[in-house]
Design a protein around this motif. Sequence first.
Motif, PDB file in Angstrom:
ATOM      1  N   SER A  89     -18.509   5.872   2.286  1.00 17.00           N
ATOM      2  CA  SER A  89     -19.010   4.632   2.869  1.00 17.00           C
ATOM      3  C   SER A  89     -19.407   4.848   4.326  1.00 17.00           C
ATOM      4  O   SER A  89     -18.959   5.803   4.969  1.00 17.00           O
ATOM      5  CB  SER A  89     -17.928   3.543   2.783  1.00 17.00           C
ATOM      6  N   ALA A  90     -20.235   3.965   4.827  1.00 17.97           N
ATOM      7  CA  ALA A  90     -20.568   3.943   6.246  1.00 17.97           C
ATOM      8  C   ALA A  90     -19.520   3.188   7.050  1.00 17.97           C
ATOM      9  O   ALA A  90     -19.615   3.104   8.278  1.00 17.97           O
ATOM     10  CB  ALA A  90     -21.939   3.306   6.457  1.00 17.97           C
ATOM     11  N   HIS A  91     -18.522   2.633   6.380  1.00 23.02           N
ATOM     12  CA  HIS A  91     -17.467   1.850   7.028  1.00 23.02           C
ATOM     13  C   HIS A  91     -16.100   2.379   6.615  1.00 23.02           C
ATOM     14  O   HIS A  91     -15.943   2.988   5.554  1.00 23.02           O
ATOM     15  CB  HIS A  91     -17.568   0.369   6.649  1.00 23.02           C
ATOM     16  N   ASP A  92     -15.107   2.120   7.440  1.00 24.48           N
ATOM     17  CA  ASP A  92     -13.715   2.329   7.067  1.00 24.48           C
ATOM     18  C   ASP A  92     -13.120   0.965   6.750  1.00 24.48           C
ATOM     19  O   ASP A  92     -13.146   0.060   7.590  1.00 24.48           O
ATOM     20  CB  ASP A  92     -12.925   2.979   8.206  1.00 24.48           C
ATOM     21  N   ALA A  93     -12.589   0.811   5.549  1.00 23.56           N
ATOM     22  CA  ALA A  93     -12.040  -0.492   5.154  1.00 23.56           C
ATOM     23  C   ALA A  93     -11.085  -0.302   3.978  1.00 23.56           C
ATOM     24  O   ALA A  93     -11.132   0.712   3.269  1.00 23.56           O
ATOM     25  CB  ALA A  93     -13.162  -1.459   4.777  1.00 23.56           C
ATOM     26  N   LEU A  94     -10.228  -1.279   3.796  1.00 25.29           N
ATOM     27  CA  LEU A  94      -9.314  -1.312   2.655  1.00 25.29           C
ATOM     28  C   LEU A  94      -9.484  -2.664   1.979  1.00 25.29           C
ATOM     29  O   LEU A  94      -9.481  -3.705   2.641  1.00 25.29           O
ATOM     30  CB  LEU A  94      -7.870  -1.129   3.121  1.00 25.29           C
ATOM     31  N   MET A  95      -9.635  -2.649   0.658  1.00 26.80           N
ATOM     32  CA  MET A  95      -9.907  -3.875  -0.085  1.00 26.80           C
ATOM     33  C   MET A  95      -9.129  -3.851  -1.393  1.00 26.80           C
ATOM     34  O   MET A  95      -8.889  -2.784  -1.974  1.00 26.80           O
ATOM     35  CB  MET A  95     -11.412  -3.974  -0.353  1.00 26.80           C
ATOM     36  N   VAL A 124       0.809  -1.212   0.000  1.00 24.46           N
ATOM     37  CA  VAL A 124       0.000   0.000   0.000  1.00 24.46           C
ATOM     38  C   VAL A 124       0.842   1.261   0.000  1.00 24.46           C
ATOM     39  O   VAL A 124       0.376   2.330  -0.416  1.00 24.46           O
ATOM     40  CB  VAL A 124      -0.996  -0.022   1.185  1.00 24.46           C
ATOM     41  N   ASN A 125       2.106   1.178   0.429  1.00 20.98           N
ATOM     42  CA  ASN A 125       2.971   2.365   0.426  1.00 20.98           C
ATOM     43  C   ASN A 125       3.889   2.438  -0.794  1.00 20.98           C
ATOM     44  O   ASN A 125       4.746   3.319  -0.876  1.00 20.98           O
ATOM     45  CB  ASN A 125       3.798   2.449   1.714  1.00 20.98           C
ATOM     46  N   HIS A 182      -5.573  -3.975  -7.248  1.00 18.06           N
ATOM     47  CA  HIS A 182      -5.807  -2.536  -7.138  1.00 18.06           C
ATOM     48  C   HIS A 182      -6.549  -2.243  -5.832  1.00 18.06           C
ATOM     49  O   HIS A 182      -7.446  -2.986  -5.439  1.00 18.06           O
ATOM     50  CB  HIS A 182      -6.638  -2.040  -8.316  1.00 18.06           C
ATOM     51  N   PHE A 183      -6.203  -1.133  -5.205  1.00 16.61           N
ATOM     52  CA  PHE A 183      -6.721  -0.813  -3.875  1.00 16.61           C
ATOM     53  C   PHE A 183      -7.990   0.029  -3.931  1.00 16.61           C
ATOM     54  O   PHE A 183      -8.097   0.973  -4.726  1.00 16.61           O
ATOM     55  CB  PHE A 183      -5.671  -0.051  -3.061  1.00 16.61           C
ATOM     56  N   HIS A 184      -8.915  -0.300  -3.024  1.00 16.22           N
ATOM     57  CA  HIS A 184     -10.123   0.489  -2.792  1.00 16.22           C
ATOM     58  C   HIS A 184     -10.190   0.821  -1.309  1.00 16.22           C
ATOM     59  O   HIS A 184     -10.121  -0.076  -0.467  1.00 16.22           O
ATOM     60  CB  HIS A 184     -11.373  -0.293  -3.211  1.00 16.22           C
ATOM     61  N   ALA A 218       0.822   2.249  -5.945  1.00 11.92           N
ATOM     62  CA  ALA A 218      -0.378   1.752  -5.253  1.00 11.92           C
ATOM     63  C   ALA A 218      -1.439   2.844  -5.129  1.00 11.92           C
ATOM     64  O   ALA A 218      -1.785   3.305  -4.042  1.00 11.92           O
ATOM     65  CB  ALA A 218      -0.008   1.207  -3.878  1.00 11.92           C
ATOM     66  N   THR A 219      -1.988   3.242  -6.260  1.00 12.72           N
ATOM     67  CA  THR A 219      -3.089   4.209  -6.271  1.00 12.72           C
ATOM     68  C   THR A 219      -4.322   3.609  -5.604  1.00 12.72           C
ATOM     69  O   THR A 219      -4.605   2.428  -5.761  1.00 12.72           O
ATOM     70  CB  THR A 219      -3.406   4.609  -7.727  1.00 12.72           C
ATOM     71  N   ARG A 220      -5.052   4.433  -4.861  1.00 10.92           N
ATOM     72  CA  ARG A 220      -6.279   3.971  -4.207  1.00 10.92           C
ATOM     73  C   ARG A 220      -7.472   4.762  -4.726  1.00 10.92           C
ATOM     74  O   ARG A 220      -7.412   5.990  -4.838  1.00 10.92           O
ATOM     75  CB  ARG A 220      -6.196   4.134  -2.675  1.00 10.92           C
ATOM     76  N   ILE A 221      -8.560   4.056  -5.029  1.00  9.52           N
ATOM     77  CA  ILE A 221      -9.844   4.709  -5.265  1.00  9.52           C
ATOM     78  C   ILE A 221     -10.541   4.822  -3.919  1.00  9.52           C
ATOM     79  O   ILE A 221     -10.630   3.844  -3.172  1.00  9.52           O
ATOM     80  CB  ILE A 221     -10.706   3.909  -6.253  1.00  9.52           C
TER      81      ILE A 221
END
Length: 281
Positions: free
Chosen positions: A252-258, A240-241, A264-266, A245-248
């Motif tokens: 959201s009602a939640h905090d999460a990484l997927m 992720v660093n 690819h990161f969301h 590693a671009t993130r979209i």
Amino acid sequence: MSSDLKFGAIAGFRLVTADLIRLAAFYRAIGFDVGEPLPISTAEMALLGIAGTGMRIEMSLGTSRVDLDCYALSGRPYPTERSASDRIFQHFALVTDDAHMAWNRARDAGAMPISREQPVALPQSSGGVTAVKLRDPEGHPLEFTQFPPGANPDWRGSGILGIDHSAIAVGDLAASRRFYAHHGMVEGEPMLNQGPAQVALDGIDGVVVDIVPMQPATAPPHIELLGYRDRVSDTGQLAVNDIAATRIVWRSAHDALMRDPDGHFHQFSRADRLQTETLSR
């Protein structure tokens, strides 16, 4: 929790940088409004799984948003051997009324070409846009997209207007379609792009690419899946660093990484959802 997460609306994009001030200067030069460096919260650093501290600069272009993140624990630079068909490839398409002027401005600010020529006029079967692909000074890919007059009512005005979509290269188009549909996106009309104009745009000989738009509940921006036939290469799993590693970022009602099937990161963010709700009151 990941099976419950839905792609509702894109809040923006986050790029990783090794030099926060230098990269911010590039985006300012091509038309972004650029904020001041601020610390990334401890909670978000924990969500990302990165030890130490981080700094962020928020940038905007019309209603579109891009953040630049820099971490004390730095990752790998953008791979030097890369192409538009690499599985780590992910660009966002900046809409402009003059792709040639936008490219010249970016080149003068330090951009590097992906396309082999000046902006390319694609045939109507490939969308009819004039486009050019490039990289910012750290390697992140971008595209300038110029729609034919009146072709897209979402975009009016002059200069660089905002982000229409993020395009990502995928290894298994069918698996990616299922993944994004499962998480709430609706598939648009697919296209098959090939021929001399696409070769010039992507800088790849003999390129044939399936393009599948995936629409969230609120757009723009949307996502486009790029299925390069016989051309997708794998440069390995990103951390992720890492700079690539671009993130979209999704409201959201939640905090999460997927991750999607290609890595690819969301990032799902309650803060971005709450900020939007506050501004809309």
